[in-house]
Design an enzyme around this catalytic site. Structure first.
Site, PDB file in Angstrom:
ATOM      1  N   CYS A 106       0.992  -1.238   0.116  1.00  0.00           N
ATOM      2  CA  CYS A 106      -0.124  -0.128   0.033  1.00  0.00           C
ATOM      3  C   CYS A 106       0.965   1.536   0.141  1.00  0.00           C
ATOM      4  CB  CYS A 106      -1.053  -0.074   0.966  1.00  0.00           C
ATOM      5  SG  CYS A 106      -2.220   1.370   0.936  1.00  0.00           S
ATOM      6  N   LYS A 145       1.522  -8.674  -0.262  1.00  0.00           N
ATOM      7  CA  LYS A 145       1.289  -8.802  -1.934  1.00  0.00           C
ATOM      8  C   LYS A 145       2.907  -7.483  -1.248  1.00  0.00           C
ATOM      9  CE  LYS A 145      -2.437  -6.582  -4.433  1.00  0.00           C
ATOM     10  NZ  LYS A 145      -2.265  -5.180  -3.955  1.00  0.00           N
TER      11      LYS A 145
END
Ligand SMILES: Cc1cc2nc3c(=O)[nH]c(=O)nc-3n(C[C@H](O)[C@H](O)[C@H](O)COP(=O)(O)O)c2cc1C
Length: 333
Positions: A106, A145
């Site tokens: 993020c 991720k």
């Protein structure tokens, strides 16, 4: 480090073709259900704060509620504290997700400022402790991720992948942009190919797949493996089925506007059931732009849909679009 004998069942990553990306504000249960019904092999929920879950935040806990029929869902956690991540993974595990995904990609300032998301790509020691803590805390697979790196000067996805593999993670998703890039430029799919060559765990390919042709191109660059689709599924949950049909040589025809309106209505009604009318109507406003992208004939309804305040108000705009399109609307390209 994980004992190889206790390797968790990660079959889902060997058998799947396509999955829905975690997207804050979008990948909630109703949208995940639509994507699963239309061909996503699994989906990943919007990121949830580990600290929020541990401290009993109601809104965060709500993110763990699935809808029946959703299919396999991964719950994504973000946070920079291994103890909180482990505790949150155990709490999330009680909802029976297919796996826990850790967010190390993020770029958003609010998350990075607290050393979460992509900031952890600058501290691989911490990343290893976080991933190891999550792997130890649950009996389901843990995935992660990542991005290509923090900046052009700090590209470290290969080293990051090796750290994650060593920590016992079952699969890694790579969105090959740097944190500095945000969502600008193009995803460097060659990074995915390199990571796939280096790791023995599955690497999920992500970034800029919006059409069947994009899917064919990413596979030709990166080789076979799961492809994760984010923005390409917004307003177009059909994309998963379109790709699968194309792969199997089955023809698929473009959707009439009527189908799109019907999908928006179903999506809206599911959101209302889940979140209540006021919240659902507000939150859905941003979705209509995606659904109606490229349909020039109904441009004049867009501002109404972006300001509408009630379910009945929205449905009457849907009716007007249907009426107008029955005869003359063009389908999106
Ligand atoms: C609105 C929006 C919200 C996102 N939220 C998350 C998130 O919660 N967790 C995450 O790992 N990535 C998040 N992402 C990144 C996507 O998962 C994905 O990596 C990125 O959009 C690139 O894939 P795409 O080109 O298929 O959209 C978000 C992206 C968008 C556009």
């Amino acid at each position: 480090m994980m004992d190889p004998d206790t390797k968790k069942d990660a079959g889902i990553f060997d058998e799947s073709l396509l999955c829905l990306a975690p997207m804050a504000g979008y990948s909630d249960a109703p949208f995940r259900l639509l994507c699963a019904e239309l061909g996503a092999d699994f989906t990943v929920a919007e990121m949830a704060s580990a600290e929020g879950l541990v401290h009993g935040g109601e809104k965060t806990a709500d993110m763990l509620r699935f809808i029946e029929g959703e299919g396999p869902v991964g719950i994504q956690l973000f946070g920079a504290n291994p103890v909180a991540i482990a505790a949150a993974a155990s709490i999330a595990g009680k909802s029976h997700p297919a796996f826990i995904d850790l967010n190390f990609g993020c770029p958003v300032r609010k998350v990075v400022r607290k050393n979460g998301g992509s900031a952890i790509m600058r501290d691989l020691g911490l990343m290893e402790r976080i991933a190891g803590a999550a792997v130890d805390a649950v009996s389901i697979p843990v995935t992660a991720k990542i991005r290509s790196g923090w900046s052009e000067k700090e590209i470290n996805f290969l080293e990051t992948g090796r750290v994650l593999e060593r920590a016992g993670v079952s699969a890694v998703t790579l969105h090959p942009r740097t944190r500095s890039q945000g969502f600008t430029g193009t995803a460097r799919w060659s990074h995915i190919k390199l990571l796939r060559e280096k790791l023995s765990i599955p690497v999920i390919a992500n970034g800029d797949v919006r059409t069947v042709a994009d899917y064919e191109r990413i596979v030709s660059v990166t080789g076979k493996g799961i492809v994760m689709i984010g923005r390409g599924a917004l307003g177009n949950p059909w994309i998963f089925g379109e790709i699968k049909n194309a792969m199997e040589g089955r023809p698929w025809s473009k959707r009439p506007v009527d189908d799109i309106v019907r999908m928006m209505e179903r999506h809206l009604r599911m959101e209302v059931e889940r979140k209540g009318e006021r919240v659902a109507v507000m939150e859905m406003r941003k979705q209509y732009r995606w659904y109606l992208r490229g349909i020039d004939d109904i441009k004049r309804y867009r501002s109404g849909l972006s300001q509408v305040e009630s379910l009945t108000g929205t449905i009457s705009i849907f009716e007007a679009i249907r009426e107008e399109c029955r005869e003359r609307c063009k389908r999106p390209a």
